[in-house]
Design an enzyme around this catalytic site. Structure first.
Site, mmCIF file in Angstrom:
data_model
loop_
_atom_site.group_PDB
_atom_site.id
_atom_site.type_symbol
_atom_site.label_atom_id
_atom_site.label_comp_id
_atom_site.label_asym_id
_atom_site.label_seq_id
_atom_site.Cartn_x
_atom_site.Cartn_y
_atom_site.Cartn_z
ATOM 1 N N GLY A 27 45.762 34.922 84.832
ATOM 2 C CA GLY A 27 44.640 35.821 85.089
ATOM 3 C C GLY A 27 43.471 35.568 84.171
ATOM 4 N N GLU A 31 35.597 29.878 85.883
ATOM 5 C CA GLU A 31 35.285 28.754 86.783
ATOM 6 C C GLU A 31 36.339 27.658 86.731
ATOM 7 O OE1 GLU A 31 33.192 27.721 89.264
ATOM 8 O OE2 GLU A 31 32.695 29.835 89.314
ATOM 9 N N HIS A 33 39.600 27.977 86.428
ATOM 10 C CA HIS A 33 40.670 28.344 87.369
ATOM 11 C C HIS A 33 40.207 28.157 88.823
ATOM 12 C CE1 HIS A 33 41.841 31.052 83.898
ATOM 13 N NE2 HIS A 33 42.976 30.446 84.147
ATOM 14 N N GLN A 150 51.231 20.596 78.686
ATOM 15 C CA GLN A 150 51.880 21.459 79.695
ATOM 16 C C GLN A 150 51.976 20.722 81.030
ATOM 17 O OE1 GLN A 150 51.122 25.825 80.399
ATOM 18 N NE2 GLN A 150 49.709 25.064 81.938
HETATM 19 O O1 PAF Z 1 48.529 27.643 81.936
HETATM 20 C C1 PAF Z 1 48.859 28.838 82.136
HETATM 21 O O2 PAF Z 1 48.027 29.690 82.446
HETATM 22 C C2 PAF Z 1 50.299 29.233 81.974
HETATM 23 O O3 PAF Z 1 50.925 28.503 80.962
HETATM 24 C C3 PAF Z 1 51.107 29.161 83.276
HETATM 25 C C4 PAF Z 1 51.198 27.742 83.795
HETATM 26 C C5 PAF Z 1 50.472 30.049 84.332
HETATM 27 C C6 PAF Z 1 52.544 29.661 83.046
HETATM 28 O O4 PAF Z 1 52.562 30.977 82.599
#
Ligand code: PAF
Length: 279
Positions: A27, A31, A33, A150
């Site tokens: 959440g 921009e 996202h 990640q």
């Molecule tokens: O990058 C993120 O916002 C978080 O690490 C994710 C991938 C939504 C997992 O909670």
């Protein structure tokens, strides 16, 4: 856009969909996202987003409680992007019982860089991502390169578990002055916001030196960290790594031009920022 909170409702909404493109988020959408949503739309249909602030990936002294929650504004933005379903579970919906099974990334990938400074972080991320994938069953999922480690960990997890989900990488979305967009930028004071692009500048200087043939990695990393410290930052790391596995490059890698990436994490005041640049 349909907003669903339970796993059951989500499955009902998505039953029969074979080309779902998924963007998981916590959440406080910006921009960056929204650019992930647009990329998702190119790779599948329908687009499903999730909003869930995942307690498992926050350390005891991190910002879980104060993490910005802006649900109404997020919903409006996702509606404009044509997202079909927003999955916004509560903790009880996603973790109805204590989440005792966890996915632990391999040490060499999960305990270095961010993993060294945020123990348990990637186990929290992979556990929730696997669970979200199991709920949404996407054909593709989009992750930003801003969170480079990640992205790599999720991609390796998906491959090693033979998940039917292809991981798509999205370029980092930057403000005009170069600062990578991040939900945590909102913690910066105006003076800190003005200073914040120095992190990206520092990555650019390191990358320029490597491209120019300066191959003393240790010296480059330390100089970059010292320069940031002089400007009032508290750097955790600036590190040149191989793109393929995020391990330090050998002399042979450097000589052969193995693809590299420089990654950084540093605190400005009380805000910790991360960024990276492929070399
Ligand atoms: O990058 C993120 O916002 C978080 O690490 C994710 C991938 C939504 C997992 O909670």
């Amino acid at each position: 856009m349909k907003i669903v909170t339970s796993i059951e409702e989500l499955r009902d909404q998505l039953s029969g969909q074979l080309r779902t493109a998924f963007v998981p988020t916590m959440g406080n959408l910006h921009e960056g996202h929204l650019s992930l949503m647009r990329l998702a739309r190119k790779h599948g249909d329908p687009v499903v987003a999730s909003i869930f602030v995942n307690r498992l990936q926050f350390g005891p002294n991190e910002d879980f409680d104060k993490y910005p929650r802006t649900f109404q504004a997020d919903v409006e933005k996702l509606e404009k992007e044509g997202v079909y379903v927003l999955f916004a579970p509560t903790e009880k919906d996603l973790y109805p019982e204590p989440q005792e099974f966890r996915v632990r990334p391999p040490d060499d990938l999960g305990n270095t860089l961010e993993g060294e400074f945020r123990p348990g972080f990637f186990t929290g991320v992979t556990t929730v991502v696997l669970k979200l994938f199991s709920c949404v069953q996407p054909r593709v999922a989009v992750f930003g390169k801003k969170d480079y480690q990640q992205l790599m960990i999720v991609r390796n997890m998906s491959r090693q578990f033979a998940l039917p989900t292809e991981i798509i990488a999205a370029e980092t979305y930057r403000a005009d002055d170069g600062l990578a967009l991040s939900s945590r930028n909102m913690y910066l004071s105006p003076a800190e916001r003005a200073e914040a692009p120095a992190l990206y500048q520092s990555l650019n200087s390191v990358a320029a030196e490597v491209r120019a043939g300066h191959l003393d990695v240790f010296q480059l990393e330390h100089k970059a960290m010292d320069d940031l410290a002089q400007r009032g930052w508290q750097p955790d790391y600036i590190s040149i790594r191989r793109r393929i596995d995020l391990q330090p490059p050998s002399a042979g890698d450097l000589a052969q031009g193995t693809p590299l990436v420089v990654l950084a994490a540093a605190k400005l005041g009380s805000t910790r920022l991360i960024d990276n640049l492929e070399i």
